[in-house]
Structure formats: structure tokens, C-alpha cells
Write a protein that holds these residues in place. Structure first.
Motif, PDB file in Angstrom:
ATOM      1  N   VAL A 134       5.230 -12.898  45.618  1.00  0.00           N
ATOM      2  CA  VAL A 134       3.928 -11.944  45.764  1.00  0.00           C
ATOM      3  C   VAL A 134       2.988 -12.337  44.929  1.00  0.00           C
ATOM      4  CG1 VAL A 134       4.535  -9.844  44.403  1.00  0.00           C
ATOM      5  CG2 VAL A 134       2.987  -9.600  46.304  1.00  0.00           C
ATOM      6  N   GLU A 135       3.445 -12.840  43.562  1.00  0.00           N
ATOM      7  CA  GLU A 135       2.363 -13.243  42.648  1.00  0.00           C
ATOM      8  C   GLU A 135       1.822 -14.580  43.084  1.00  0.00           C
ATOM      9  OE1 GLU A 135       1.437 -11.585  39.987  1.00  0.00           O
ATOM     10  OE2 GLU A 135       3.109 -10.269  39.310  1.00  0.00           O
ATOM     11  N   ALA A 136       2.552 -15.518  43.548  1.00  0.00           N
ATOM     12  CA  ALA A 136       1.796 -16.487  44.138  1.00  0.00           C
ATOM     13  C   ALA A 136       1.084 -16.355  44.977  1.00  0.00           C
ATOM     14  CB  ALA A 136       3.113 -17.563  44.598  1.00  0.00           C
ATOM     15  N   LEU A 137       1.164 -15.364  45.956  1.00  0.00           N
ATOM     16  CA  LEU A 137       0.444 -15.095  47.290  1.00  0.00           C
ATOM     17  C   LEU A 137      -0.838 -14.546  46.715  1.00  0.00           C
ATOM     18  CD1 LEU A 137       3.039 -14.556  49.842  1.00  0.00           C
ATOM     19  CD2 LEU A 137       1.581 -16.441  49.596  1.00  0.00           C
ATOM     20  N   GLU A 138      -0.789 -13.554  45.950  1.00  0.00           N
ATOM     21  CA  GLU A 138      -1.970 -12.726  45.384  1.00  0.00           C
ATOM     22  C   GLU A 138      -2.974 -13.518  44.626  1.00  0.00           C
ATOM     23  OE1 GLU A 138      -0.267  -8.204  45.805  1.00  0.00           O
ATOM     24  OE2 GLU A 138      -0.377  -9.172  43.915  1.00  0.00           O
ATOM     25  N   ARG A 139      -2.155 -14.570  43.812  1.00  0.00           N
ATOM     26  CA  ARG A 139      -3.140 -15.374  42.961  1.00  0.00           C
ATOM     27  C   ARG A 139      -3.696 -16.770  43.791  1.00  0.00           C
ATOM     28  NH1 ARG A 139      -1.447 -14.287  37.223  1.00  0.00           N
ATOM     29  NH2 ARG A 139      -0.031 -12.439  37.077  1.00  0.00           N
ATOM     30  N   CYS A 140      -3.429 -16.637  44.794  1.00  0.00           N
ATOM     31  CA  CYS A 140      -3.599 -17.956  45.707  1.00  0.00           C
ATOM     32  C   CYS A 140      -5.190 -18.270  45.778  1.00  0.00           C
ATOM     33  CB  CYS A 140      -3.146 -17.839  47.041  1.00  0.00           C
ATOM     34  SG  CYS A 140      -3.756 -19.218  48.095  1.00  0.00           S
ATOM     35  N   ASP A 141      -5.571 -19.476  45.255  1.00  0.00           N
ATOM     36  CA  ASP A 141      -6.754 -19.848  45.320  1.00  0.00           C
ATOM     37  C   ASP A 141      -7.062 -21.315  45.971  1.00  0.00           C
ATOM     38  OD1 ASP A 141      -5.871 -21.557  43.532  1.00  0.00           O
ATOM     39  OD2 ASP A 141      -7.018 -20.737  41.754  1.00  0.00           O
ATOM     40  N   ALA A 146      -4.823 -26.090  48.354  1.00  0.00           N
ATOM     41  CA  ALA A 146      -4.836 -27.544  48.567  1.00  0.00           C
ATOM     42  C   ALA A 146      -3.471 -28.459  48.057  1.00  0.00           C
ATOM     43  CB  ALA A 146      -6.083 -28.185  47.717  1.00  0.00           C
ATOM     44  N   GLU A 147      -2.761 -27.662  47.005  1.00  0.00           N
ATOM     45  CA  GLU A 147      -1.834 -28.455  46.460  1.00  0.00           C
ATOM     46  C   GLU A 147      -0.547 -27.835  47.127  1.00  0.00           C
ATOM     47  OE1 GLU A 147      -1.800 -28.621  42.235  1.00  0.00           O
ATOM     48  OE2 GLU A 147      -3.847 -29.397  42.064  1.00  0.00           O
ATOM     49  N   TRP A 148      -0.541 -26.657  47.592  1.00  0.00           N
ATOM     50  CA  TRP A 148       0.740 -26.095  48.155  1.00  0.00           C
ATOM     51  C   TRP A 148       0.450 -25.739  49.719  1.00  0.00           C
ATOM     52  CZ3 TRP A 148       4.649 -23.078  44.987  1.00  0.00           C
ATOM     53  CH2 TRP A 148       4.622 -23.636  43.631  1.00  0.00           C
ATOM     54  N   TRP A 149      -0.012 -26.648  50.529  1.00  0.00           N
ATOM     55  CA  TRP A 149      -0.746 -26.551  51.709  1.00  0.00           C
ATOM     56  C   TRP A 149       0.576 -26.537  52.721  1.00  0.00           C
ATOM     57  CZ3 TRP A 149       1.339 -30.330  54.925  1.00  0.00           C
ATOM     58  CH2 TRP A 149       1.677 -31.581  54.335  1.00  0.00           C
ATOM     59  N   HIS A 150       1.657 -27.097  52.208  1.00  0.00           N
ATOM     60  CA  HIS A 150       2.869 -26.841  53.133  1.00  0.00           C
ATOM     61  C   HIS A 150       3.509 -25.498  53.467  1.00  0.00           C
ATOM     62  CE1 HIS A 150       4.456 -27.054  48.913  1.00  0.00           C
ATOM     63  NE2 HIS A 150       5.658 -26.711  49.572  1.00  0.00           N
ATOM     64  N   TRP A 151       3.197 -24.731  52.411  1.00  0.00           N
ATOM     65  CA  TRP A 151       3.382 -23.265  52.559  1.00  0.00           C
ATOM     66  C   TRP A 151       2.857 -22.836  54.084  1.00  0.00           C
ATOM     67  CZ3 TRP A 151       4.059 -18.987  48.426  1.00  0.00           C
ATOM     68  CH2 TRP A 151       4.940 -19.458  47.239  1.00  0.00           C
ATOM     69  N   TRP A 152       1.553 -23.031  54.293  1.00  0.00           N
ATOM     70  CA  TRP A 152       0.866 -22.607  55.424  1.00  0.00           C
ATOM     71  C   TRP A 152       1.171 -23.463  56.773  1.00  0.00           C
ATOM     72  CZ3 TRP A 152       0.053 -18.976  52.121  1.00  0.00           C
ATOM     73  CH2 TRP A 152      -0.293 -19.264  50.892  1.00  0.00           C
ATOM     74  N   PHE A 153       1.573 -24.789  56.504  1.00  0.00           N
ATOM     75  CA  PHE A 153       1.788 -25.424  57.363  1.00  0.00           C
ATOM     76  C   PHE A 153       3.348 -24.981  57.963  1.00  0.00           C
ATOM     77  CE2 PHE A 153       4.239 -29.888  58.795  1.00  0.00           C
ATOM     78  CZ  PHE A 153       3.327 -29.970  60.002  1.00  0.00           C
ATOM     79  N   PHE A 154       4.301 -25.061  57.255  1.00  0.00           N
ATOM     80  CA  PHE A 154       5.580 -24.631  57.636  1.00  0.00           C
ATOM     81  C   PHE A 154       5.886 -23.238  58.271  1.00  0.00           C
ATOM     82  CE2 PHE A 154       7.971 -26.893  54.029  1.00  0.00           C
ATOM     83  CZ  PHE A 154       7.769 -28.089  54.625  1.00  0.00           C
ATOM     84  N   ALA A 155       4.569 -22.498  58.092  1.00  0.00           N
ATOM     85  CA  ALA A 155       4.437 -20.725  58.478  1.00  0.00           C
ATOM     86  C   ALA A 155       4.050 -21.085  60.030  1.00  0.00           C
ATOM     87  CB  ALA A 155       3.428 -20.173  58.008  1.00  0.00           C
ATOM     88  N   ASP A 208      13.147 -20.366  55.827  1.00  0.00           N
ATOM     89  CA  ASP A 208      13.003 -19.836  54.507  1.00  0.00           C
ATOM     90  C   ASP A 208      11.489 -19.845  54.050  1.00  0.00           C
ATOM     91  OD1 ASP A 208      13.261 -19.712  51.803  1.00  0.00           O
ATOM     92  OD2 ASP A 208      13.785 -21.763  51.393  1.00  0.00           O
ATOM     93  N   TYR A 209      10.635 -20.683  54.307  1.00  0.00           N
ATOM     94  CA  TYR A 209       9.301 -20.468  53.895  1.00  0.00           C
ATOM     95  C   TYR A 209       8.510 -19.565  54.885  1.00  0.00           C
ATOM     96  CZ  TYR A 209       9.166 -24.711  50.823  1.00  0.00           C
ATOM     97  OH  TYR A 209       9.423 -25.387  49.855  1.00  0.00           O
ATOM     98  N   LEU A 247      -1.700 -23.820  37.342  1.00  0.00           N
ATOM     99  CA  LEU A 247      -1.930 -22.763  38.487  1.00  0.00           C
ATOM    100  C   LEU A 247      -2.053 -21.255  37.724  1.00  0.00           C
ATOM    101  CD1 LEU A 247       0.155 -24.101  41.264  1.00  0.00           C
ATOM    102  CD2 LEU A 247      -2.147 -23.686  41.414  1.00  0.00           C
ATOM    103  N   TYR A 248      -1.142 -21.101  36.975  1.00  0.00           N
ATOM    104  CA  TYR A 248      -0.959 -19.568  36.070  1.00  0.00           C
ATOM    105  C   TYR A 248      -1.199 -19.409  34.917  1.00  0.00           C
ATOM    106  CZ  TYR A 248       1.241 -19.589  41.043  1.00  0.00           C
ATOM    107  OH  TYR A 248       1.448 -19.649  42.271  1.00  0.00           O
ATOM    108  N   GLY A 249      -1.376 -20.542  34.134  1.00  0.00           N
ATOM    109  CA  GLY A 249      -1.740 -20.528  32.569  1.00  0.00           C
ATOM    110  C   GLY A 249      -0.551 -20.014  31.958  1.00  0.00           C
ATOM    111  N   ASP A 250      -0.486 -19.042  31.572  1.00  0.00           N
ATOM    112  CA  ASP A 250       0.626 -18.169  30.777  1.00  0.00           C
ATOM    113  C   ASP A 250       1.986 -18.092  31.906  1.00  0.00           C
ATOM    114  OD1 ASP A 250       2.727 -17.240  29.388  1.00  0.00           O
ATOM    115  OD2 ASP A 250       1.142 -16.280  28.069  1.00  0.00           O
ATOM    116  N   VAL A 251       2.701 -18.783  32.034  1.00  0.00           N
ATOM    117  CA  VAL A 251       3.682 -18.533  33.111  1.00  0.00           C
ATOM    118  C   VAL A 251       4.687 -17.346  32.718  1.00  0.00           C
ATOM    119  CG1 VAL A 251       5.840 -19.450  34.346  1.00  0.00           C
ATOM    120  CG2 VAL A 251       3.954 -20.807  33.856  1.00  0.00           C
ATOM    121  N   VAL A 252       5.110 -17.159  31.440  1.00  0.00           N
ATOM    122  CA  VAL A 252       5.702 -16.056  30.834  1.00  0.00           C
ATOM    123  C   VAL A 252       4.942 -14.794  31.287  1.00  0.00           C
ATOM    124  CG1 VAL A 252       6.971 -15.101  28.878  1.00  0.00           C
ATOM    125  CG2 VAL A 252       7.230 -17.389  29.405  1.00  0.00           C
ATOM    126  N   ALA A 253       3.880 -14.876  31.040  1.00  0.00           N
ATOM    127  CA  ALA A 253       3.004 -13.586  31.252  1.00  0.00           C
ATOM    128  C   ALA A 253       2.990 -13.188  32.606  1.00  0.00           C
ATOM    129  CB  ALA A 253       1.535 -13.693  30.682  1.00  0.00           C
TER     130      ALA A 253
END
Length: 289
Positions: A134-141, A146-155, A208-209, A247-253
Motif C-alpha cells: 500500500v505504501e508503494a501504491l499510495e506514493r506512486c508518481d 515509468a520505472e515499475w510499469w510492469h506492475w500495470w502491464f501484468f495487471a 502474484d502481481y 523512490l522513497y528517500g529514507d526507506v527505514v522511515a
């Protein structure tokens, strides 16, 4: 590969899971990502056994030679909740009540879902090259799209991705370039090659995707809304030559609201750390586990 390990197929909750295991001591289960199989850990697992761990390496549901159940409209059989139940079933079958979970890429989603759904079973959690779905999807820009386009293609299902991939899986998955035998190791490459050449495995990996964009996201939202958190100590690792920090800056945050206790750092590597920089990965795992 995997000298001294046992390789077998277990029936877990009505599903077949191919698994390789060895060692005694504290248990650790290693979960691979897409489009790999458990053999991606060939340079990591034996070292952990030598260090005194009981190491378990399954093929995720749908991947490699594990079972590939028929899907449904919500892609529920390929949800991370279902895969996490497989992990617990495997560890039950092998006699491990408590265990650490290490997951990379898609395996990281299964790993944190295992920790969320089965807090009494998971002693420590390591997530590699991933943040909660959910963090990946809500932070999607635009960059993520452009870089993770396969998520949408696989869908897509009206014009399914499987038809494109299966037309030439070796080119699609760079089997003789970036994912060559030299890069993956000959035995690991052979297992990877057998998986991507199997249309049933390609379909299951794409499922899976599809689950990730639907039911997995809803499960994450429900956990967040209900205040559920990962109770065990957590380590977040990422490849510094990949794009997680960009993509996310501080990953631990990003992980902090999801965990009672979390730390993390990058490892000098491209995406598949276990294959490209196992020495530094092992140093991190030894220190944390």
C-alpha cells in the motif's frame, strides 16, 4: 549447489511446495522474488547453515516447481496472505515453531505478511528491496509508473501479459544478458530458465502481481486502519544500485509506522543482492539474526 541440503516437495494445506532445507539451530526461512526460485539463495543458505542456523528455502506458491492453484476474480489464491500460510505450513511440517523470515522483492511482501498474520511464529523479519504494497501504491508518481510499469502491464487481463512473455520468455527475462549463467551461477540459472519457460509458472507469477494491486493492498489498508504492526525486530535492506532510495528517500522511515522496532541500511549491489553481493548480505544477516 546446496551441498548437504534435502530437496523435497511437501503437501501444505492442499498445496504442493518445493523446499530445500538443512542445518540445525534457530530456524530461518528465505523467500525469493520474481522471477527467481529458491535457488537464488545458493550463495547464502549454506553459509547460514555453517553458522548454526536451520535454513529453509521454499519456492513461493506459483513459482518454480511449487503448486499453481486455479485463480479467482480477486486473485485470492495468489495473495500474500495465502503465500504466508504456505510458509507457516512448511515450517510446521519441518518442526519449527519459531523462525526468522528473510524475503526479497516479491518475497519481502510474503515475509512481512507472515509477520503480520502470524506474530507468534516469527522471531525476526528481514525485508529486502521492498516497502509495504500500500505504501508503494499510495506514493506512486510519474517516476514509479515509468520505472515499475510492469506492475500495470501484468495487471491487464483483456490483453494478458502472459501472451507477450511466453512468446519469448528468455528475451523478456534477459536470460542470456543481465540474467546469464555467469551472473546467476549455472545451477541457479538452469532452475530460473526452467521456470520462465513454463507457461503455467509465468501465469502464476503474473497472478502474484494482480493480487498485489487488489487483495494485498486491501489487506494492508485493513491492518493499518486497525493499528496492527509487525511485532518482531525488523531489518530493511536495499540495493544501493537499484531505485528504492530514489523512490522513497529514507526507506527505514517508510517501514517505521509498520514496525515496533526497525533498522536498516543499503548494500552495494544491483537488485538481486543474494546473487550479486552475497558477502555483504551475509554480514548483515549474521549481525541481525
Amino acid at each position: 549447489m546446496f551441498e548437504g541440503f534435502t530437496l523435497e516437495e511437501l503437501e501444505v494445506g492442499g498445496q504442493r511446495v518445493r523446499v530445500r532445507y538443512a542445518g540445525s539451530g534457530p530456524a530461518v526461512v528465505l523467500l525469493h522474488g520474481h522471477p527467481r526460485t529458491h535457488t537464488t539463495w545458493y550463495a547464502v543458505a549454506p553459509d547460514l547453515v555453517a553458522a548454526g542456523f536451520a535454513v529453509v528455502c521454499p519456492d513461493l506458491r506459483g513459482y518454480g516447481r511449487s503448486g499453481k492453484p486455479a485463480t479467482d476474480a480477486d486473485h485470492t489464491p495468489y495473495s500474500k496472505r495465502a503465500m504466508a500460510a504456505d510458509v507457516v505450513g512448511v515450517m510446521d511440517a519441518l518442526g519449527h515453531d519459531r523462525f526468522a523470515v528473510v524475503g526479497h522483492d516479491r518475497g519481502s511482501y510474503v515475509a512481512y505478511r507472515t509477520a503480520l498474520d502470524h506474530p507468534d511464529r516469527v522471531s525476526k523479519l528481514v525485508v529486502m528491496d521492498g516497502v509495504p504494497v500500500v505504501e508503494a501504491l499510495e506514493r506512486c508518481d510519474a517516476r514509479f509508473a515509468a520505472e515499475w510499469w510492469h506492475w500495470w502491464f501484468f495487471a491487464q487481463q483483456d490483453k494478458p501479459a502472459e501472451r507477450v512473455i511466453c512468446a519469448d520468455p528468455e528475451t523478456w527475462y534477459n536470460a542470456w544478458t543481465t540474467n546469464s549463467p555467469a551472473a546467476l551461477g549455472p545451477g541457479n540459472h538452469a532452475d530460473f530458465l526452467a521456470a520462465i519457460r513454463d507457461p503455467a509458472t509465468v501465469h502464476a507469477m503474473v497472478e502474484d502481481y494482480r493480487a498485489g494491486l487488489g487483495i494485498d493492498r486491501r489487506n494492508d489498508v485493513a491492518d493499518r486502519d486497525n493499528g496492527r504492526r509487525i511485532e518482531c525486530p525488523t531489518l530493511a535492506l536495499w540495493s544501493t544500485d537499484d531505485d528504492l532510495e530514489q523512490l522513497y528517500g529514507d526507506v527505514v522511515a517508510v517501514w517505521r509506522p509498520w514496525c515496533r522496532e526497525v533498522q536498516g541500511h543499503g548494500i552495494k549491489s544491483t537488485h538481486h543482492i543474494a546473487e550479486r553481493n552475497p558477502a555483504d548480505l551475509l554480514r548483515s544477516l549474521h549481525a541481525f539474526l
